[in-house]
Design an enzyme around this catalytic site. Sequence first.
Site, short mmCIF file in Angstrom:
data_model
loop_
_atom_site.label_atom_id
_atom_site.label_comp_id
_atom_site.label_asym_id
_atom_site.label_seq_id
_atom_site.Cartn_x
_atom_site.Cartn_y
_atom_site.Cartn_z
N TYR A 142 0.82 -1.22 0.00
CA TYR A 142 0.00 0.00 0.00
C TYR A 142 0.86 1.26 0.00
CZ TYR A 142 -4.10 -2.77 1.14
OH TYR A 142 -5.12 -3.67 1.11
N ASP A 221 -3.13 -18.42 1.47
CA ASP A 221 -4.13 -19.17 0.70
C ASP A 221 -4.81 -20.22 1.58
OD1 ASP A 221 -1.51 -20.05 0.67
OD2 ASP A 221 -1.53 -20.82 -1.37
N ASP A 245 -6.35 -7.04 4.91
CA ASP A 245 -7.46 -6.36 4.26
C ASP A 245 -8.44 -7.38 3.69
OD1 ASP A 245 -9.03 -4.47 3.08
OD2 ASP A 245 -7.50 -3.64 1.76
#
Length: 357
Positions: A142, A221, A245
């Site tokens: 980010y 995952d 997030d």
Amino acid sequence: MKKNILIIPGDGIGQEVTTWGKKVLEKIGENYGHEFSFDEAIMGHTAIEATGNPLPDETLEKAKASDAILFGAIGHIKYDNDPSAKVRPEQGLLKIRKELGLYANLRPILLFDELLDASSLKPEILRGTDILFFRELTGDVYFGEKNRNEDNTFASDLMNYHRYEVERIARKAFDAARTRNKRLCSVDKANVLETSRLWREVVQEIAKEYPDVETEHMFIDNAAMQLVKNPKKFDVVLTANLFGDILTDEASQIAGSMGMLASASVGDGTGFFEPIHGSAHDIAGQNKANPLASILSAALMLDISFGLQAEAKAVTNAVAETLKAGWRTGDIANANTEASKILGTQEMGEKVLEFVR
Ligand code: NAD
């Protein structure tokens, strides 16, 4: 207790839901004899329209001077459909997090029994779930360097982490695990990403300081799959900005809706409390937004920033009692909910206020 609280409603449903977070804080102030004073400031699209800047200096100054901030959401459809816009609402949010040093985002997955059937997951999978996410908030892809070549055929976002950034959030997460069920799962992608390998190494080192906490490492995952397969297996989850997030939006389905999840961002400066949802253009201005995430964000403020645990409990109890009495907003209603029990934002906020003891 005297406290100055800054309200930043932001955009879309942010405006509608923070009204109710604020009203609940006012009621708590009255009931428990605290002097809460409120100021308001702009951010996001609303601020761009008014000043050209998604985080005006005045907002930042007020934020730094306040004791805690209750934030709504930012975002506008105009920017979602125009990725080339240079000035964007989310720049305001990223900047305020960085300026206030808010490196740890706490997201409790609080499951109300009454909402077990509002989730898309089976009640027997959900019952007993209690997870506290620690999402790193001021690093990762980010904030890394962003590039696009001149002929628009290539773009890149740099994912990076410093050791100290991992250490400080890891300590906060381990401290929290000690006060809960003493289990911590650190989520990364260390089989592929160098940043994740550093992340894992640092977490392994910090874990040695907490021998009483059972530490597990899981790839993102696998964690995404385990979260819906067996959410009860998690206690404290520690993860990086991007993974956090995505995982916490997934986890919102455990709580029934995005409209139920509150978060606290803490670090060096003023604490920042907000729902995990965005500005929800699809329902903005229609009195349809669930105000409970904002109300529960106010509860987190009372608990974490002000140390007022009894007052915080009074707020979560009021939410629980509202739900127990059968009241629902559209997002947490199901096929069995009577139409007369489905309320708008305002009516739901008023119900919760009635239950604040
Ligand atoms: P969103 O969270 O705004 O909405 C996702 C879905 O959940 C929508 O269908 C919405 O109606 C529903 N929803 C969200 N909050 C709700 C509530 N309180 N009550 C009932 N339903 C609710 O996410 P999005 O649609 O991906 O993004 C919309 C805008 O919000 C975008 O501009 C995005 O950039 C921004 N955004 C901001 C934040 C933030 O301010 N922290 C976070 C995420 C997205």
